[in-house]
Scaffold this motif. Structure first.
Motif, PDB file in Angstrom:
ATOM      1  N   ALA A  68      41.772-137.886 -42.591  1.00  0.00           N
ATOM      2  CA  ALA A  68      41.592-137.676 -44.024  1.00  0.00           C
ATOM      3  C   ALA A  68      40.733-136.443 -44.292  1.00  0.00           C
ATOM      4  O   ALA A  68      41.040-135.628 -45.173  1.00  0.00           O
ATOM      5  CB  ALA A  68      40.950-138.918 -44.661  1.00  0.00           C
ATOM      6  N   VAL A  69      39.669-136.300 -43.496  1.00  0.00           N
ATOM      7  CA  VAL A  69      38.799-135.129 -43.645  1.00  0.00           C
ATOM      8  C   VAL A  69      39.559-133.854 -43.300  1.00  0.00           C
ATOM      9  O   VAL A  69      39.478-132.839 -44.007  1.00  0.00           O
ATOM     10  CB  VAL A  69      37.551-135.268 -42.751  1.00  0.00           C
ATOM     11  CG1 VAL A  69      36.734-133.977 -42.771  1.00  0.00           C
ATOM     12  CG2 VAL A  69      36.695-136.436 -43.216  1.00  0.00           C
ATOM     13  N   SER A  70      40.336-133.898 -42.196  1.00  0.00           N
ATOM     14  CA  SER A  70      41.057-132.698 -41.757  1.00  0.00           C
ATOM     15  C   SER A  70      42.121-132.294 -42.777  1.00  0.00           C
ATOM     16  O   SER A  70      42.332-131.106 -43.031  1.00  0.00           O
ATOM     17  CB  SER A  70      41.702-132.931 -40.391  1.00  0.00           C
ATOM     18  OG  SER A  70      42.773-133.842 -40.488  1.00  0.00           O
ATOM     19  N   LEU A  71      42.788-133.277 -43.358  1.00  0.00           N
ATOM     20  CA  LEU A  71      43.799-132.974 -44.368  1.00  0.00           C
ATOM     21  C   LEU A  71      43.161-132.389 -45.627  1.00  0.00           C
ATOM     22  O   LEU A  71      43.709-131.467 -46.241  1.00  0.00           O
ATOM     23  CB  LEU A  71      44.587-134.235 -44.715  1.00  0.00           C
ATOM     24  CG  LEU A  71      45.541-134.740 -43.620  1.00  0.00           C
ATOM     25  CD1 LEU A  71      46.035-136.148 -43.954  1.00  0.00           C
ATOM     26  CD2 LEU A  71      46.712-133.789 -43.448  1.00  0.00           C
ATOM     27  N   ALA A  72      42.000-132.931 -46.006  1.00  0.00           N
ATOM     28  CA  ALA A  72      41.291-132.386 -47.169  1.00  0.00           C
ATOM     29  C   ALA A  72      40.862-130.944 -46.914  1.00  0.00           C
ATOM     30  O   ALA A  72      41.005-130.069 -47.777  1.00  0.00           O
ATOM     31  CB  ALA A  72      40.069-133.259 -47.481  1.00  0.00           C
ATOM     32  N   ILE A  73      40.354-130.699 -45.703  1.00  0.00           N
ATOM     33  CA  ILE A  73      39.935-129.340 -45.343  1.00  0.00           C
ATOM     34  C   ILE A  73      41.147-128.409 -45.291  1.00  0.00           C
ATOM     35  O   ILE A  73      41.073-127.247 -45.703  1.00  0.00           O
ATOM     36  CB  ILE A  73      39.206-129.344 -43.989  1.00  0.00           C
ATOM     37  CG1 ILE A  73      37.857-130.044 -44.132  1.00  0.00           C
ATOM     38  CG2 ILE A  73      38.997-127.921 -43.470  1.00  0.00           C
ATOM     39  CD1 ILE A  73      37.105-130.200 -42.837  1.00  0.00           C
ATOM     40  N   ALA A  74      42.274-128.929 -44.793  1.00  0.00           N
ATOM     41  CA  ALA A  74      43.492-128.126 -44.735  1.00  0.00           C
ATOM     42  C   ALA A  74      43.922-127.690 -46.140  1.00  0.00           C
ATOM     43  O   ALA A  74      44.335-126.540 -46.351  1.00  0.00           O
ATOM     44  CB  ALA A  74      44.606-128.915 -44.060  1.00  0.00           C
ATOM     45  N   LEU A  75      43.811-128.607 -47.103  1.00  0.00           N
ATOM     46  CA  LEU A  75      44.157-128.268 -48.484  1.00  0.00           C
ATOM     47  C   LEU A  75      43.248-127.155 -49.018  1.00  0.00           C
ATOM     48  O   LEU A  75      43.710-126.203 -49.650  1.00  0.00           O
ATOM     49  CB  LEU A  75      44.032-129.512 -49.373  1.00  0.00           C
ATOM     50  CG  LEU A  75      45.209-130.482 -49.335  1.00  0.00           C
ATOM     51  CD1 LEU A  75      44.829-131.796 -50.013  1.00  0.00           C
ATOM     52  CD2 LEU A  75      46.424-129.872 -50.008  1.00  0.00           C
ATOM     53  N   VAL A  76      41.952-127.300 -48.748  1.00  0.00           N
ATOM     54  CA  VAL A  76      40.995-126.274 -49.182  1.00  0.00           C
ATOM     55  C   VAL A  76      41.297-124.956 -48.487  1.00  0.00           C
ATOM     56  O   VAL A  76      41.230-123.879 -49.093  1.00  0.00           O
ATOM     57  CB  VAL A  76      39.556-126.725 -48.879  1.00  0.00           C
ATOM     58  CG1 VAL A  76      38.566-125.613 -49.200  1.00  0.00           C
ATOM     59  CG2 VAL A  76      39.208-127.972 -49.681  1.00  0.00           C
TER      60      VAL A  76
END
Length: 314
Positions: A68-76
């Motif tokens: 979840a953290v990695s996907l959020a960072i990927a979006l950013v």
């Protein structure tokens, strides 16, 4: 001597630009839905792991948290990557994607080490596990991970390192769910309590390998190493085969970000060249490098003899 920034072949450039826009858009669409699915089931799996006392489920929930953290960072990262280049960041902000990939890779490594530690404790003192509830949660988890993996595969997981890191996170989750299912069935049928920490260890090894690979590839880009799909010897031979090119030196090839390669070189040419001839050499170099997957090429032309005619550029 003259310094030139090559003019790309317009048709190749536009095709590459359209392909980049398409894959970039697909990547952005895949991430939000994947994040919602992963974050939602992470909570369910964590609760299920706590209620059933299963390390395999808790470990997978921890891995899903990193997802979840990695996907959020990927979006950013994608959002930052869209920012226009300026005098402060002449290549734009696309390298933020690589920094996000480094973070994701390191996170995978740390999670795997934590799972190892917890598994050792459980091997020494295996606790009771509610195998029925564990099996149910693990099956649902597998289905969710299959769905998210399918969504991410619709993006560019082959060339975009940031999306690839997120995809590997999900693949690790999928393997974790499979391990939890096997462990739950083993406990139900044979009473093998050691299968819960054993499944966790197997998943931790796979997570560690994935994390190390992503971290290694990301650091290679940050160190401006030669892209893995580029053969520098073949590049040099291809350049020397161009008409009027006698030799090359100061050849550098690197990645700006995933799938965007750049190159700079000095080309020594035979005799004195006119402006038209010099531009023709530059155009030939640019065309060959486009075929090799290098989109941004900077060439400096050098001649062994300097003419005095104003039409001679070197």
């Amino acid at each position: 001597m003259v310094l030139r920034k090559t003019t790309r072949n317009e048709e190749v450039r536009m095709m590459g630009h359209d392909h980049h826009d398409h894959t970039h858009g697909a990547n952005k669409k895949a991430l939000p839905l994947s994040f919602i699915l992963i974050a939602s089931f992470m909570v369910i799996e964590a609760i299920g792991g706590w209620l059933t006392n299963s390390l395999a489920l808790l470990a997978d929930a921890g891995h899903m948290f990193s997802d979840a953290v990695s996907l959020a960072i990927a979006l950013v990262a994608f959002k930052f990557g869209e920012k226009v280049a300026d005098y402060s960041k002449t290549y734009g902000y696309k390298r933020f994607e690589i920094l996000a990939a480094v973070f994701n890779g390191v996170t995978l490594v740390l999670i795997s080490l934590f799972i190892f530690y917890e598994a050792v404790q459980r091997f020494m003192d295996p606790p009771e596990v509610a195998s029925g509830g564990m099996l149910l949660v693990a099956v649902i988890g597998l289905l969710v991970n299959l769905l998210v993996a399918w969504i991410l595969m619709r993006g560019d997981t082959e060339h975009n390192l940031n999306l690839k890191a997120a995809f590997l996170h999900v693949m690790g989750d999928m393997l974790g769910s499979v391990g939890a299912i096997i462990a739950a069935v083993s406990i139900m049928l044979f009473g093998w309590g050691f299968m819960d920490p054993l499944a966790s260890v197997i998943v931790a090894v796979l997570i560690l390998i994935s994390g190390w690979r992503v971290t290694k590839e990301s650091l290679h880009i940050l160190m401006e190493g030669v892209p893995k799909d580029i053969d520098l010897d073949n590049i040099a031979k291809s350049l020397k085969s161009i008409d009027k090119v006698e030799g090359i030196h100061s050849l550098h090839v690197w990645s700006i970000t995933s799938g965007q390669n750049a190159m700079s070189l000095h080309a020594v040419v035979k005799g004195d060249l006119t402006v038209h001839e010099s531009q023709a050499v530059i155009s030939d170099i640019d065309g060959k490098m486009q075929e090799e997957g290098i989109g941004q090429v900077t060439v400096q032309i050098e001649c062994r003899h300097h003419g005095h005619n104003e039409n001679i550029v070197c």
